[in-house]
Write a protein that holds these residues in place. Sequence first.
Motif, PDB file in Angstrom:
ATOM      1  N   ARG A   1      34.330  48.503  36.634  1.00  0.00           N
ATOM      2  CA  ARG A   1      33.497  47.112  36.063  1.00  0.00           C
ATOM      3  C   ARG A   1      32.655  47.481  37.595  1.00  0.00           C
ATOM      4  NH1 ARG A   1      36.106  42.793  37.352  1.00  0.00           N
ATOM      5  NH2 ARG A   1      37.986  43.287  37.916  1.00  0.00           N
TER       6      ARG A   1
ATOM      7  N   ASP B   1      29.373  44.006  36.362  1.00  0.00           N
ATOM      8  CA  ASP B   1      29.668  43.326  36.801  1.00  0.00           C
ATOM      9  C   ASP B   1      28.743  42.468  37.495  1.00  0.00           C
ATOM     10  OD1 ASP B   1      31.798  41.567  37.028  1.00  0.00           O
ATOM     11  OD2 ASP B   1      31.868  42.168  39.440  1.00  0.00           O
ATOM     12  N   SER B   2      28.189  42.697  38.563  1.00  0.00           N
ATOM     13  CA  SER B   2      26.506  42.109  38.438  1.00  0.00           C
ATOM     14  C   SER B   2      25.726  43.565  38.950  1.00  0.00           C
ATOM     15  CB  SER B   2      27.007  41.723  39.966  1.00  0.00           C
ATOM     16  OG  SER B   2      26.199  41.342  40.746  1.00  0.00           O
TER      17      SER B   2
ATOM     18  N   VAL C   1      24.162  46.381  44.591  1.00  0.00           N
ATOM     19  CA  VAL C   1      22.887  45.638  45.068  1.00  0.00           C
ATOM     20  C   VAL C   1      21.856  46.948  45.714  1.00  0.00           C
ATOM     21  CG1 VAL C   1      22.304  44.228  47.211  1.00  0.00           C
ATOM     22  CG2 VAL C   1      24.109  43.540  45.631  1.00  0.00           C
TER      23      VAL C   1
ATOM     24  N   GLU D   1      35.300  48.521  40.265  1.00  0.00           N
ATOM     25  CA  GLU D   1      36.806  47.845  40.018  1.00  0.00           C
ATOM     26  C   GLU D   1      37.353  48.158  38.898  1.00  0.00           C
ATOM     27  OE1 GLU D   1      38.294  45.539  41.395  1.00  0.00           O
ATOM     28  OE2 GLU D   1      36.329  44.808  43.458  1.00  0.00           O
TER      29      GLU D   1
ATOM     30  N   MET E   1      22.327  48.774  48.531  1.00  0.00           N
ATOM     31  CA  MET E   1      23.257  48.045  49.609  1.00  0.00           C
ATOM     32  C   MET E   1      24.633  48.307  49.503  1.00  0.00           C
ATOM     33  SD  MET E   1      20.064  46.166  50.278  1.00  0.00           S
ATOM     34  CE  MET E   1      20.329  45.533  51.852  1.00  0.00           C
ATOM     35  N   LYS E   2      24.886  47.923  48.141  1.00  0.00           N
ATOM     36  CA  LYS E   2      26.220  48.181  48.206  1.00  0.00           C
ATOM     37  C   LYS E   2      26.227  48.149  46.840  1.00  0.00           C
ATOM     38  CE  LYS E   2      29.343  44.098  46.651  1.00  0.00           C
ATOM     39  NZ  LYS E   2      29.698  42.917  46.469  1.00  0.00           N
TER      40      LYS E   2
ATOM     41  N   GLN F   1      40.195  50.205  43.242  1.00  0.00           N
ATOM     42  CA  GLN F   1      38.738  50.215  43.696  1.00  0.00           C
ATOM     43  C   GLN F   1      38.257  51.206  44.689  1.00  0.00           C
ATOM     44  OE1 GLN F   1      40.790  47.178  45.896  1.00  0.00           O
ATOM     45  NE2 GLN F   1      41.660  46.297  43.282  1.00  0.00           N
TER      46      GLN F   1
ATOM     47  N   SER G   1      21.929  44.165  32.895  1.00  0.00           N
ATOM     48  CA  SER G   1      23.637  43.785  32.964  1.00  0.00           C
ATOM     49  C   SER G   1      23.743  44.242  31.260  1.00  0.00           C
ATOM     50  CB  SER G   1      23.874  42.300  31.827  1.00  0.00           C
ATOM     51  OG  SER G   1      23.197  42.128  31.057  1.00  0.00           O
TER      52      SER G   1
ATOM     53  N   GLN H   1      45.176  50.182  38.376  1.00  0.00           N
ATOM     54  CA  GLN H   1      43.902  49.032  39.380  1.00  0.00           C
ATOM     55  C   GLN H   1      43.434  49.949  39.645  1.00  0.00           C
ATOM     56  OE1 GLN H   1      45.933  45.377  39.125  1.00  0.00           O
ATOM     57  NE2 GLN H   1      44.121  44.538  38.270  1.00  0.00           N
TER      58      GLN H   1
ATOM     59  N   ASP I   1      30.094  48.572  44.525  1.00  0.00           N
ATOM     60  CA  ASP I   1      31.583  48.432  44.090  1.00  0.00           C
ATOM     61  C   ASP I   1      31.553  49.102  42.652  1.00  0.00           C
ATOM     62  OD1 ASP I   1      31.750  47.649  46.845  1.00  0.00           O
ATOM     63  OD2 ASP I   1      32.081  45.856  46.722  1.00  0.00           O
TER      64      ASP I   1
ATOM     65  N   GLU J   1      41.483  52.450  46.790  1.00  0.00           N
ATOM     66  CA  GLU J   1      42.705  51.491  46.714  1.00  0.00           C
ATOM     67  C   GLU J   1      42.955  52.011  45.381  1.00  0.00           C
ATOM     68  OE1 GLU J   1      43.503  47.863  49.104  1.00  0.00           O
ATOM     69  OE2 GLU J   1      42.350  48.752  49.931  1.00  0.00           O
TER      70      GLU J   1
ATOM     71  N   ASP K   1      31.156  51.392  47.965  1.00  0.00           N
ATOM     72  CA  ASP K   1      30.471  51.863  48.742  1.00  0.00           C
ATOM     73  C   ASP K   1      30.139  53.254  49.019  1.00  0.00           C
ATOM     74  OD1 ASP K   1      28.888  50.048  49.464  1.00  0.00           O
ATOM     75  OD2 ASP K   1      29.940  49.564  52.070  1.00  0.00           O
TER      76      ASP K   1
END
Lengths: 442, 731
Positions: free
Chosen positions: A193, A436-437, A197, A210, A205-206, A284, A399, A282, A208, A251, A287
């Motif tokens: 996911r 996800d976003s 941003v 998952e 800017m971001k 993560q 999306s 799982q 991530d 992680e 950045d």
Amino acid sequence: MISQIFILSSKGDHLIYKDFRGEAGSDAVTVFYEKVTALPGDQPPVVMSHGDLHFVHVRQGGLYCVATTAADSSPFTVIEFLNRLMALIKDYCGSLSEKSVRMNFALIYELLDEVVDYGYIQTTSSDVLKNFIQTEAVSSKPFSLFDLSNVGLFGAETQQSKVAPSSAATRPILSSRGEQGGKSEIFVDVIERLCVVIGSNGVVMKADVEGEIRVKCYMPSCSEMRIGLNEEFSIGKSQLRGYGAAVRVDECSFHQAVRLDEFDSHRILRVCPSQGEQTVMQYQLSDDLPSAPPFRLFPTVERDVGGRLLLYLKLRCDLPPKSAAINVSATVPVPKAALSLCQELSSPDQSAELQPHSRAVVWQIPRFPGGTQLSALFKLEVPGLSSASMLEVGPVGLSFELPKVTATGLQIRFLRLSPVQPGASQRWVRYVTHSDSYTIRI
Amino acid sequence: MPYLGSEDMVRELRRALSNPNVQSDHLRYRNTILKVVRAMSQGVDVSGLFSEMVKACATVDVVQKKLVYVFLCSYASLNPELSLLVINTLRKDCQDPNPMVRSLALRNMTNLRLPSLVEYVEQPLTAGLRDRAACVRRVAVLGWAKLHKLQASSDIDAAVVNELYSLLRDPDPVVMVNCLRALEEILKEEGGVAINKPIAHHLLNRLKECDVWGQCEVLKILERYRPQSEDELFDILSLLDPSLLSPHPPVMAATLSLFLSLCSGLPAASLSALERVRGPLLAACGSASREMRFTALCHIQLLLRSLPGLMGAHYKRFFCGYAEPAYIKQRKMQLLVELVNDENVALVLDELKGYCTDVNTDTAQAAISAIGRIGRSYSDRCLEILTGLLGLKQEHITSAVVQTVRDLVWVCPQCSEAVCLALEGCEETVQDSQGRQALLWLLGVYGERVSSAPYVLEVFIDGLRSEVSPGVKMELLTATMRLFLCRPAETQDMLGRLLHYCIEEETDMCVRDQALFYYRLLHCGIEETRKVLQGRRSDPSLGVLIGRPAEPVNQWARSFNTLEPLKQSAAETESTSGGSPEPVTSVPRPNTDLSLSSLSPSPVDKVHTVPLSLSLSPALSPEEFERLWLQRQGLHEHVHCPAPPRCSPQSLQAALQLVNVQTLAFTPPQTLPWRVYLYTHTRNTHPVMEGAVDEPGVKVTLKQQPRDDTALKGFLSILATVLHTLSSERA
């Protein structure tokens, strides 16, 4: 400790109700639904109380799954349990919807009876449960010719035999006794996911990710499976990065049943999957995406002479040319006063509409090949358009779904079952990245 | 079927159930029973079929049995006599060779919840405890807890309790956990199951065998155990340490909860445990389940109360996804406010700015008030955003901005210039009563600087008859009174009309009383009125700084991993949207101010309760400062500050400015001792100070004219508070 569990449809119909301790009355269901409808939005808070009754609910597939508990019970446990219960229902009924719950209510009561006793969670492991559950699932899928034959949609047989039919992973796990003929299959899905941003200047800017590796097993007995990951897979920030396509995550955590003795040397996970779906690993990453983010947007926002708002959007897909994004939908917030939309899109399969309740223009693209660029021009009639209302345009939310792509680059090298299963066993590996976003500021 | 009325349906079903042809075909029989249970779960009253269903219970078909039991357990309490008939079948099933049938019978026997059946149930339950199948023992153990609840008055046999204690050593982990649960309920009056050293160590050793749910239960019960020595405590902690990093949030939370209760006397150990769970908690914040995300966010808020710096580097994880529900977005914004610092403030504000135009009005308003909270430390940037939002001319946004600005100005009076400029024209957009109250308050307090203020108030006064909110009326009274003090010529006429209306025609008692109060106050003369309405305020900015030191973990440890942190949201959002930091009626506050100022030349022992008020005017030029500094004699004082603040000079300067202490100059950051020159005024003295930071503490050289020890002590305590706050934020 759980006092009651009930499942409601989004319209408030009682689908399942079970009282474990006889402490709270059965009007709790009505009380809960009254509380939900009394709220303005459609997003009731996770925990609601009514006197001594505490409702904790999760919402999945348009259903409310609610537990009533005491104030000092652990929210982590109750919510994790409700999620697990929904996953079990999905495993046993094939899919999770109002219809499938209605059709399989006897099975769900049986399941609840075994999973919780006197409000205490007994077990949620499908290995244990399969010995107790006797009711067979009623599949809610209509009969389809395509499920029976191996013939592809346009007669492309090779294609069909390589790709699992999409209905394969949504059948009940216990139906192997039934008409599906004991097909022993195993699905390993790598699901990521993305949460991104991008600033108005195009800077990320971001970013991530998952991710998880999910195994869905339909084999009645599976001894051991070995999942080989990329050999260059590394965990943590401190490790030196070599040349070439190293795959790195920040992680990583594993299901407790996974044995990791070969993980350090060969990046192999050893696991004995139980029937049904479970998350094996799982991870993560934040950045530091190994590749460019999949979409970039070049927007132009201006007023034309007639006082209309002009939105010119150029959307670029930076995936490798062989892959494509599907079900892309871009949501562009527009000024509240916007009345009507006039659109120019580059191909007929795309569509766009102005959604007044969410105050946004939604641009749908069913398929978006990598390395291409699409553009759209929207003209909006906005009475009283001022320069300040330009502030209301953006940020754009995207999306999408990226089949056969992982953002981290994680791949599964091999999938071995040992000892080799007698008979035809099919192993499937699927990759997918969801948004996800994914926000791009204007 | 659904088209039939419920009586028709029951009659139809009864006919089918008693039809011998149906009974002989077990598939048809089962289907009919399925229909009955379906009707039951849809809320149709099918209790009339009880006797038919009791007959259907005697069958070898396990699926049918289970269905019938679901029915019987729901309606047994309505038919206690008929239920006796079931008991025989159930007791027979308890002898069945199939363990599944045995456990099923035993479970449903205890689920009937009929006190009259207790005597029949005890014997099979006792046998069940010694059954060779684990699944039967699991049911039997919990059965005793159910039995205890049915007949709480009569005590359960001591032999059973002993047997349950011995079953803690059962090879099956679920039986062990169920024993704990059952004993916990049976022995509730004695404080639950006794956890002595052997039991505690036994449980800890077998923790690994349990599944997630079992582990949580055991960890929770272990919270009652107190290790006898420090060595034992540390052994337990190191044994549990890996569970803190568990990928299952329930286990992680239960372990942390246990850690916090074991380490209640060791604050350092608790804090390091909090550091350990940072990773798993952040992972839970990104979980696929929204509800789990929300739970994790709420608990992070708890952790931040003790370790404000815990998530500093990860602030981007709390940026909102556009499709997230409003309750998650609001929590994330609350967290972002906590995590702002000099490096990320620009990025965070940029992000929050995007949420201000959200479709969901609650989210938009929460974003605006979050910007206002950040504005307490970074007022210029935030005011720029807030005043920009006014240009949108949207009702809910303007209202939220005006309320936020009002709260901000109260804390940072230095922003008033910019606020006054922005206020023009807002009155047309603000419609709701909260927003209008805020606007009126601002117009009253800063009326002399907003040229249109009297005209805005006049419009309000003209429309008074149609005004419904008493809050707005009271605020209007206060605002008009305040404006009258600074602009009497323009306001006198409308104030007269307002007071007349409120005293003669108003129906709300509070408004009438307030109008009367002001009317009488005016009789006392303009000077008295001025003293009451424009009296010196206590310094609220000090409250902001003092209010946020790191709390000890014990303050919130009890509510960790309960529903408490998840529920606070409702109360908090209500207070942010509904209330203001200042009471709506401003009468009481000036009164207390009055008493404060009359108390200020009070005896020394009151010094700590009376806040010292400092001011920056008249401003000192650097040259003048230097002249005064050289001219005056110094006093040396030490301020005890545990860790010298290593913050940037800018943030120190900003923090000091909040309490009206001006930083005039400081030496370059790396030089030791690092020095900073400050000055401030009290009402009658002019202390000029220099602070020099040395390693062990802070040395302050004060120069003051004339000498006033009370003011000196007050100043030092303010300075110490600021330094404490800064150093704890950086920790």
